[in-house]
Each structure stands twice: as structure tokens, then as C-alpha cells.
Motif scaffolding. Structure first.
Motif, PDB file in Angstrom:
ATOM      1  N   UNK A 149       1.172  -1.153  -0.352  1.00 21.20           N
ATOM      2  CA  UNK A 149       0.442  -0.268   0.134  1.00 21.20           C
ATOM      3  C   UNK A 149       1.173   1.075   0.217  1.00 21.20           C
ATOM      4  N   UNK A 150       0.961   1.404  -1.131  1.00 21.13           N
ATOM      5  CA  UNK A 150       1.911   2.930  -1.191  1.00 21.13           C
ATOM      6  C   UNK A 150       1.896   4.352  -0.460  1.00 21.13           C
ATOM      7  N   UNK A 151       0.242   4.321  -0.274  1.00 21.73           N
ATOM      8  CA  UNK A 151      -0.529   5.407   0.790  1.00 21.73           C
ATOM      9  C   UNK A 151       0.467   5.597   1.532  1.00 21.73           C
ATOM     10  N   UNK A 152       0.956   4.756   2.133  1.00 20.22           N
ATOM     11  CA  UNK A 152       1.774   4.560   4.186  1.00 20.22           C
ATOM     12  C   UNK A 152       3.240   5.426   3.163  1.00 20.22           C
ATOM     13  N   UNK A 153       3.791   5.991   2.653  1.00 14.82           N
ATOM     14  CA  UNK A 153       5.271   5.979   2.008  1.00 14.82           C
ATOM     15  C   UNK A 153       4.560   7.142   1.564  1.00 14.82           C
ATOM     16  N   UNK A 205      -5.171   5.682  -6.902  1.00 16.20           N
ATOM     17  CA  UNK A 205      -3.882   5.888  -8.156  1.00 16.20           C
ATOM     18  C   UNK A 205      -2.777   5.111  -6.885  1.00 16.20           C
ATOM     19  N   UNK A 206      -2.416   6.271  -6.709  1.00 15.77           N
ATOM     20  CA  UNK A 206      -1.525   6.005  -5.365  1.00 15.77           C
ATOM     21  C   UNK A 206      -1.061   4.770  -4.422  1.00 15.77           C
ATOM     22  N   UNK A 207      -2.097   4.617  -3.848  1.00 12.70           N
ATOM     23  CA  UNK A 207      -2.134   3.038  -3.661  1.00 12.70           C
ATOM     24  C   UNK A 207      -1.821   2.478  -4.441  1.00 12.70           C
ATOM     25  N   UNK A 208      -1.837   1.793  -6.030  1.00  7.32           N
ATOM     26  CA  UNK A 208      -1.984   1.061  -6.680  1.00  7.32           C
ATOM     27  C   UNK A 208      -0.021   1.022  -7.420  1.00  7.32           C
ATOM     28  N   UNK A 209       0.565   2.050  -6.886  1.00 12.35           N
ATOM     29  CA  UNK A 209       2.342   2.620  -6.951  1.00 12.35           C
ATOM     30  C   UNK A 209       2.149   2.679  -8.801  1.00 12.35           C
ATOM     31  N   UNK A 268       4.152  11.880  -1.380  1.00 10.40           N
ATOM     32  CA  UNK A 268       3.745  10.301  -0.914  1.00 10.40           C
ATOM     33  C   UNK A 268       3.120   9.250  -1.790  1.00 10.40           C
ATOM     34  N   UNK A 269       3.863   8.105  -2.131  1.00 13.14           N
ATOM     35  CA  UNK A 269       3.881   6.998  -3.092  1.00 13.14           C
ATOM     36  C   UNK A 269       4.513   6.775  -3.429  1.00 13.14           C
ATOM     37  N   UNK A 270       4.745   5.350  -4.106  1.00 19.91           N
ATOM     38  CA  UNK A 270       6.045   5.136  -5.154  1.00 19.91           C
ATOM     39  C   UNK A 270       7.035   5.689  -5.176  1.00 19.91           C
ATOM     40  N   UNK A 271       8.244   6.139  -4.682  1.00 19.19           N
ATOM     41  CA  UNK A 271       9.364   7.019  -5.940  1.00 19.19           C
ATOM     42  C   UNK A 271       9.725   6.553  -7.451  1.00 19.19           C
ATOM     43  N   UNK A 272       9.465   5.403  -7.752  1.00 16.76           N
ATOM     44  CA  UNK A 272       9.298   5.210  -9.121  1.00 16.76           C
ATOM     45  C   UNK A 272       8.258   5.000  -9.841  1.00 16.76           C
ATOM     46  N   UNK A 273       7.329   5.569  -9.068  1.00 18.87           N
ATOM     47  CA  UNK A 273       5.832   6.342 -10.466  1.00 18.87           C
ATOM     48  C   UNK A 273       6.317   6.190 -11.822  1.00 18.87           C
TER      49      UNK A 273
END
Length: 228
Positions: free
Chosen positions: A26-30, A75-79, A41-46
Motif C-alpha cells: 500500500x503505497x499511501x503509507x510511504x 491511484x497512489x495506492x497502486x504504485x 506520498x507514493x512509490x518513488x519510482x511511479x
């Protein structure tokens, strides 16, 4: 004997544990502080990166927050999408709220900002509705004195405390010259990039000519390779 062996093998197959389900991150936790002093918030490599320049006293920004919060975080949660919020301070009231939001740190920044947007009409009205004499008194204070007085008038110190910012820490953040310099630099960098008002959005480095969620959503889906 063959039957016994076959039965034992059958039992072994039946008793074999099922493979563990794949854990989906769950990328919303990052959440992290970016090199540009925004909160990401999200995957740095999104593959899709959305940047918003926003003001905490801006009604349009509040509307965007309310409209976009759930679908954008999907969207963010998906990475696939990373979202960065960069404060674009417009006035002293905004500055007091922004300093306290930054004071909350990566753990509580986004929940605090979402709460500020949700309650924006209330806390802003408390401050702008102060008697003229009190406004004049506050305007005559030092910057720190001004920000503390505005935060108190809008009950922002209570809101900050609810997000883990103690009274002592709040006072430090409202008077921290380094934080003030960083927020000024953030504003100046936004202006240099073409920001003239809030909210302003950049998608993968390109400024969007829109600022309402349905239009930003369409741009995100297009960048993700979707249509419709």
C-alpha cells in the motif's frame, strides 16, 4: 501395503499448506520530504508523478482536496502515481497554518492538511472576523508574535496538537527562521516554474492548464495509458 502408501500420499497432499497470498504494498503509507521541500506520498519510482502547488487558505485548493482525496489515493495506492504537495504561501494566515503542517512531519502532514482543508471555512473565518482593533494589534507584532496570535485565533494550535504537534514544538516551528527560509524558497521556485495562483499542477514535469479534479483525473489516466 500399496493402499496404505497411496492413502498416506493422499493425506500428505491434502495436508499440504496452500501457498501464501502475495502481499500487495500500500503505497499511501510511504511519505517523504522531497528535495524541493514538498511532501510526497507514493512509490518513488511511479511512472506518473503529480505535483500540486497549493495554499492552505485557498478555497479552490480545499475543493480540490475534497474532490480528489479518495480517487487520487486509489491511484497512489497502486504504485502507479506519486503525489507531491508543495506549499505556495499567500499570506500570514496561510504561513501560520503551513508552518504547523510542516511541523507535523511526514507521518501526519497529509492527514493534517486534509483536516485543515475540510475545516477551512471555520478557522479562516475566526481569524478574518477578529475585531479591527485586535487585527491592528496583531499586525504590530513581530513575525513570530503575529503567527502565534493568528494560530491561536484560528484554533490552529489545537488542530496541530491533535496531529502530534505539542505546544512547545508548535512555538518552535512558528518562529524557526530556517523553516521560514525554506517556505520562501519553495514559493520563489514555484513562481519561477510558472505558478501564478493556486492550485497549480504539474504532471511529469509539465504544467497542466487545468485545476479541477475531473480534468486533472483525465490527465492522470491519459498518462497512465488509459482512456475515457
Amino acid at each position: 501395503m500399496r493402499f496404505a502408501i497411496a492413502s498416506a500420499l493422499a493425506l500428505a497432499v491434502i495436508a499440504a499448506p496452500a501457498p501464501a497470498a502475495t502481499q500487495v504494498k500500500d503505497w499511501t503509507k510511504t511519505v517523504a520530504l522531497s528535495l524541493d521541500d514538498g511532501f510526497v506520498v507514493g512509490n518513488p519510482a511511479a511512472p506518473v508523478k503529480l505535483v500540486e502547488y497549493g495554499s492552505l487558505t485557498c478555497p479552490h485548493c480545499a475543493h480540490f482536496s475534497q474532490d480528489s482525496s479518495a480517487p487520487l489515493m486509489t491511484y497512489v495506492r497502486s504504485g502507479k502515481v506519486a503525489y507531491e504537495f508543495r506549499n505556495y504561501v499567500l499570506n500570514d494566515i496561510d504561513l501560520a497554518a503551513t508552518r504547523l503542517a510542516h511541523c507535523a512531519g511526514t507521518r501526519a502532514f497529509f492527514p493534517f492538511v486534509e483536516k485543515l482543508y475540510e475545516s477551512q471555512p471555520t478557522w479562516v473565518a475566526k481569524i478574518v472576523g477578529l475585531p479591527v482593533a485586535e487585527q491592528q494589534r496583531i499586525n504590530g507584532l513581530s513575525e513570530t508574535g503575529r503567527l502565534v496570535a493568528l494560530a491561536r485565533a484560528g484554533d490552529l494550535l489545537k488542530a496541530a496538537a491533535a496531529h502530534g504537534v505539542t505546544a512547545v514544538k508548535a512555538r518552535q516551528c512558528l518562529s524557526d527562521p530556517k523553516l521560514g527560509a525554506r517556505l520562501t524558497a519553495l514559493h520563489d521556485a514555484g513562481s519561477a516554474a510558472g505558478v501564478q495562483g493556486t492550485p497549480t499542477f504539474f504532471l511529469n514535469g509539465q504544467q497542466l492548464p487545468v485545476n479541477a479534479w475531473p480534468d486533472v483525473d483525465a490527465a492522470i489516466r491519459q498518462a497512465m495509458g488509459e482512456r475515457g
